[in-house]
Motif scaffolding. Structure first.
Motif, PDB file in Angstrom:
ATOM      1  N   ALA A 231      36.411  44.467  48.293  1.00  0.00           N
ATOM      2  CA  ALA A 231      37.534  43.645  47.829  1.00  0.00           C
ATOM      3  C   ALA A 231      38.520  44.528  47.085  1.00  0.00           C
ATOM      4  O   ALA A 231      38.174  45.600  46.580  1.00  0.00           O
ATOM      5  CB  ALA A 231      37.057  42.515  46.920  1.00  0.00           C
TER       6      ALA A 231
ATOM      7  N   VAL B 167      41.991  42.215  54.712  1.00  0.00           N
ATOM      8  CA  VAL B 167      41.744  40.875  54.187  1.00  0.00           C
ATOM      9  C   VAL B 167      41.468  39.895  55.320  1.00  0.00           C
ATOM     10  O   VAL B 167      40.470  39.161  55.288  1.00  0.00           O
ATOM     11  CB  VAL B 167      42.936  40.395  53.332  1.00  0.00           C
ATOM     12  CG1 VAL B 167      42.725  38.947  52.877  1.00  0.00           C
ATOM     13  CG2 VAL B 167      43.134  41.302  52.127  1.00  0.00           C
TER      14      VAL B 167
ATOM     15  N   GLY C 123      37.951  40.927  50.609  1.00  0.00           N
ATOM     16  CA  GLY C 123      38.379  40.070  49.521  1.00  0.00           C
ATOM     17  C   GLY C 123      39.630  40.602  48.855  1.00  0.00           C
ATOM     18  O   GLY C 123      39.907  41.799  48.893  1.00  0.00           O
TER      19      GLY C 123
ATOM     20  N   VAL D 170      41.573  29.475  44.803  1.00  0.00           N
ATOM     21  CA  VAL D 170      40.986  30.327  45.834  1.00  0.00           C
ATOM     22  C   VAL D 170      41.544  29.862  47.164  1.00  0.00           C
ATOM     23  O   VAL D 170      42.030  28.739  47.303  1.00  0.00           O
ATOM     24  CB  VAL D 170      39.445  30.258  45.857  1.00  0.00           C
ATOM     25  CG1 VAL D 170      38.854  30.887  44.611  1.00  0.00           C
ATOM     26  CG2 VAL D 170      38.956  28.821  46.029  1.00  0.00           C
TER      27      VAL D 170
ATOM     28  N   GLN E  97      41.405  30.909  51.757  1.00  0.00           N
ATOM     29  CA  GLN E  97      40.966  31.733  52.876  1.00  0.00           C
ATOM     30  C   GLN E  97      42.207  32.168  53.642  1.00  0.00           C
ATOM     31  O   GLN E  97      43.104  31.372  53.899  1.00  0.00           O
ATOM     32  CB  GLN E  97      40.062  30.904  53.807  1.00  0.00           C
ATOM     33  CG  GLN E  97      39.125  31.706  54.655  1.00  0.00           C
ATOM     34  CD  GLN E  97      37.764  31.885  54.014  1.00  0.00           C
ATOM     35  OE1 GLN E  97      37.364  31.083  53.187  1.00  0.00           O
ATOM     36  NE2 GLN E  97      37.056  32.916  54.398  1.00  0.00           N
TER      37      GLN E  97
ATOM     38  N   GLY F  66      39.357  36.317  55.158  1.00  0.00           N
ATOM     39  CA  GLY F  66      39.480  36.904  53.834  1.00  0.00           C
ATOM     40  C   GLY F  66      39.349  35.888  52.718  1.00  0.00           C
ATOM     41  O   GLY F  66      39.822  34.757  52.823  1.00  0.00           O
ATOM     42  N   ARG F  67      38.723  36.299  51.634  1.00  0.00           N
ATOM     43  CA  ARG F  67      38.521  35.467  50.447  1.00  0.00           C
ATOM     44  C   ARG F  67      39.535  35.906  49.385  1.00  0.00           C
ATOM     45  O   ARG F  67      39.501  37.043  48.915  1.00  0.00           O
ATOM     46  CB  ARG F  67      37.088  35.633  49.923  1.00  0.00           C
ATOM     47  CG  ARG F  67      36.024  35.262  50.951  1.00  0.00           C
ATOM     48  CD  ARG F  67      34.647  35.762  50.537  1.00  0.00           C
ATOM     49  NE  ARG F  67      34.631  37.222  50.367  1.00  0.00           N
ATOM     50  CZ  ARG F  67      34.506  38.096  51.359  1.00  0.00           C
ATOM     51  NH1 ARG F  67      34.367  37.664  52.596  1.00  0.00           N
ATOM     52  NH2 ARG F  67      34.503  39.400  51.120  1.00  0.00           N
TER      53      ARG F  67
ATOM     54  N   ALA G  24      35.158  36.996  45.687  1.00  0.00           N
ATOM     55  CA  ALA G  24      35.987  37.878  46.506  1.00  0.00           C
ATOM     56  C   ALA G  24      35.150  38.929  47.225  1.00  0.00           C
ATOM     57  O   ALA G  24      35.426  39.284  48.377  1.00  0.00           O
ATOM     58  CB  ALA G  24      37.047  38.548  45.644  1.00  0.00           C
TER      59      ALA G  24
ATOM     60  N   GLY H 134      32.137  38.557  48.274  1.00  0.00           N
ATOM     61  CA  GLY H 134      31.333  37.932  49.314  1.00  0.00           C
ATOM     62  C   GLY H 134      29.926  37.578  48.884  1.00  0.00           C
ATOM     63  O   GLY H 134      29.102  37.203  49.723  1.00  0.00           O
TER      64      GLY H 134
ATOM     65  N   THR I 163      36.692  26.758  50.365  1.00  0.00           N
ATOM     66  CA  THR I 163      38.117  27.089  50.305  1.00  0.00           C
ATOM     67  C   THR I 163      38.987  26.064  51.025  1.00  0.00           C
ATOM     68  O   THR I 163      40.179  26.310  51.213  1.00  0.00           O
ATOM     69  CB  THR I 163      38.366  28.476  50.916  1.00  0.00           C
ATOM     70  OG1 THR I 163      37.836  28.504  52.246  1.00  0.00           O
ATOM     71  CG2 THR I 163      37.712  29.575  50.094  1.00  0.00           C
TER      72      THR I 163
END
Length: 545
Positions: free
Chosen positions: A117, A141, A146, A259, A261, A265-266, A295, A297, A303
């Motif tokens: 991330a 991402v 993240g 948050v 997506q 990607g987070r 972020a 994982g 999300t």
């Protein structure tokens, strides 16, 4: 922040997505700071505030890139404090290690892939303009990395002193633009929009009040895009202090943290990061640790955008179930038409195929030959519609490692979770390693005479855990196969499932009992979604789930 280079009237007059301004911080008031219990150094305060352990166990060693470059701005005083806090937090909990950098070259693909991330620590201004580096970050991402941002990150990649956007898609990816605010120690009452979200666990389900410089963000922010975690309680907050920029939103929606997506990607953002004391506040450090684990994982967190949540969707989130739209065969829908079809049916996910054309204006097939601008149009179309592309179907798996890698590389670029293909007796040897390397599953369609579920299950046992089956409830029943038995036989090798009204409730119940989470699809109309949602809630009400 220096003001001499800022044309305030011009900048504040903007009505575009970048509608904000940063101003010189006022002196911090003692009452704004959390109690520290004595005259301690900054480092001691941080060390005392760091959580004893991480909320989630790391799945593998994790590495966080902290990027704190500012362009055209001296930088917030909290940047150094945050760097210390995150570095010490990773060391103490063992959750991650950090690398702090201001060198844009670290975003070269070969360098970026070492990280899980990226944390843009209060980054203001146009950090780098090289198209290759921006593409590298985007694909990092979108393909499953993240990204975190705090406070000034909402004007990263802008020519902020001119009030001009420079990279609109970064704002889309982050979820908002703007830096309008009142005092640097504004007293705000904060409500938990999503009290049960894992990233919010540090607050114990309780609303709270805080003093910091709170940004009011503007477009592309929308609850149709992001999952809001915290927002300003407008009934309790007095909103005193002179506004710097446009601090008013007609909808009264002043998000503080969220948050989202973007592809796979987070993404996490929070505006509470202006003052150094934020990063020796135990409650905020726990919040930021949980956000970091999200972020990276290691901490799963839903999300689904806030505006799209329903009781059925919330139940499905808890179960790990997702329903998507599969374009009906023979209708020749373009990808963009299929995206619209999913949105019209109220579905959040989509299956696509290599033989689809992209759109009436992009008459190319959906494959690796698309150029970067065409890929950008696809990403933005999906995001505008609130739809995620989950699976990608090919007519046949390619032969040879190079061709297989090209397929998986394209899969990562479009953010999918699974490739589906017809069953092949000989699956290329390279596939197993590529599934694991790219974290993309392979779902094999076994609707063929002579191919039994037992044979499929035995064949899959010898392969990567990411290789499995594309199931179809209607096809199973047509061949005299009980859906419950099929789910039982395949277990976690069931990657995707085409749902049908007949046998749906029993199949879903068995899926729940086994703890498997296939990606599910319906094809016809909004009735597929309605049946699925109704069945979910019915099973939940009966206590079966």
């Amino acid at each position: 922040m220096p003001r001499a280079s800022l044309t305030r009237r011009t900048f504040l007059g903007k009505t575009t997505a970048l509608a904000g301004v940063l101003t010189a911080p006022a002196l911090e008031r003692a009452l704004a700071q959390p109690q520290t219990g004595g005259n301690l150094t900054e480092l001691q305060r941080i060390e005392r505030a760091i959580p004893g352990k991480a909320f989630a166990a790391r799945r593998r060693p994790r590495k966080l890139l902290i990027f704190d470059l500012n362009v055209g701005y001296g930088g917030h005083g909290s940047i150094r404090t945050a760097n210390q806090a995150f570095t010490l937090m990773g060391q103490k909990t063992g959750a991650f290690e950090t690398v702090v950098s201001r060198d844009p070259a670290i975003f070269e693909p070969a360098s970026l892939r070492q990280f899980d991330a990226v944390f843009f620590n209060n980054t203001v201004g146009n950090l780098f303009t090289a198209p290759a580096l921006r593409r590298s970050l985007l694909e990092f991402v979108y393909g499953g990395g993240g990204m975190m941002g705090v406070h000034g990150t909402s004007v990263a990649f802008t020519r902020w002193t001119e009030g001009k956007e420079d990279w609109p898609e970064f704002g889309v990816m982050l979820g908002a633009r703007g830096a309008n605010h009142r005092d640097s120690d504004e007293h705000v009452f904060i409500k938990l929009d999503d009290p049960d979200h894992p990233v919010n666990q540090s607050f114990g389900g309780n609303d709270f009040d805080y003093r910091d410089e709170f940004f009011r963000v503007h477009g592309p922010y929308s609850r149709n895009r992001v999952r809001v975690l915290l927002s300003m309680d407008t009934d309790k907050t007095s909103f005193d202090g002179a506004p710097r920029g446009n601090c008013y939103r007609e909808d009264g929606d002043y998000a503080v943290a969220w948050v989202r997506q973007y592809g796979r990607g987070r993404v996490f953002y929070c505006t509470i990061a202006h003052n150094p004391y934020v990063f020796w506040d135990p409650r905020m450090l726990t919040f930021y640790l949980d956000a970091t684990q999200f972020a990276l994982g290691d901490l799963p967190g839903p999300t689904t955008p806030s505006a799209r949540l329903t009781p059925a969707i919330r139940t499905q989130e808890q179960l790990g179930w997702r329903l998507g739209f599969t374009p009906p065969p023979g209708k020749g829908l373009t990808l963009f038409e299929a995206i619209d079809g999913a949105a019209e049916r109220g579905l959040l996910h989509l299956a696509a195929a290599a033989n689809q054309k992209v759109s009436p204006s992009i008459r190319k097939r959906l494959d690796h030959q698309l150029d970067e601008d065409e890929m950008r149009q696809i990403r933005l179309k999906l995001d505008d519609a609130g739809v995620r592309l989950l699976t990608y179907r090919v007519d046949r798996l390619p032969s040879g490692e190079a061709a297989c890698r090209q397929l998986f590389e394209f899969g990562r670029r479009i953010g999918i979770e699974a490739i589906s293909a017809p069953w092949q007796t000989e699956i290329p040897d390279a596939i197993d390693g590529l599934c694991d390397e790219y974290d993309i599953k392979l779902a094999l369609d076994c609707d063929r005479d002579g191919i039994t579920l037992e044979k499929i299950a035995r064949a899959c046992d010898k392969r990567s855990k990411r290789i499995g089956v594309q199931g179809d409830v209607a096809a199973w029943m047509q061949h005299g196969i009980d859906p419950v038995t099929a789910v039982q036989t395949l277990g976690k090798r069931l990657v995707t499932l085409q749902i049908d009204q007949s046998g749906l409730a029993a199949a879903l119940n068995r899926i729940r009992q086994l703890g498997v989470t296939p990606i599910m699809f319906g094809t016809e109309t909004s009735e597929s979604a309605s049946r699925f949602n109704h069945t979910t809630m019915q099973l939940a009400e009966e206590g079966t789930l």
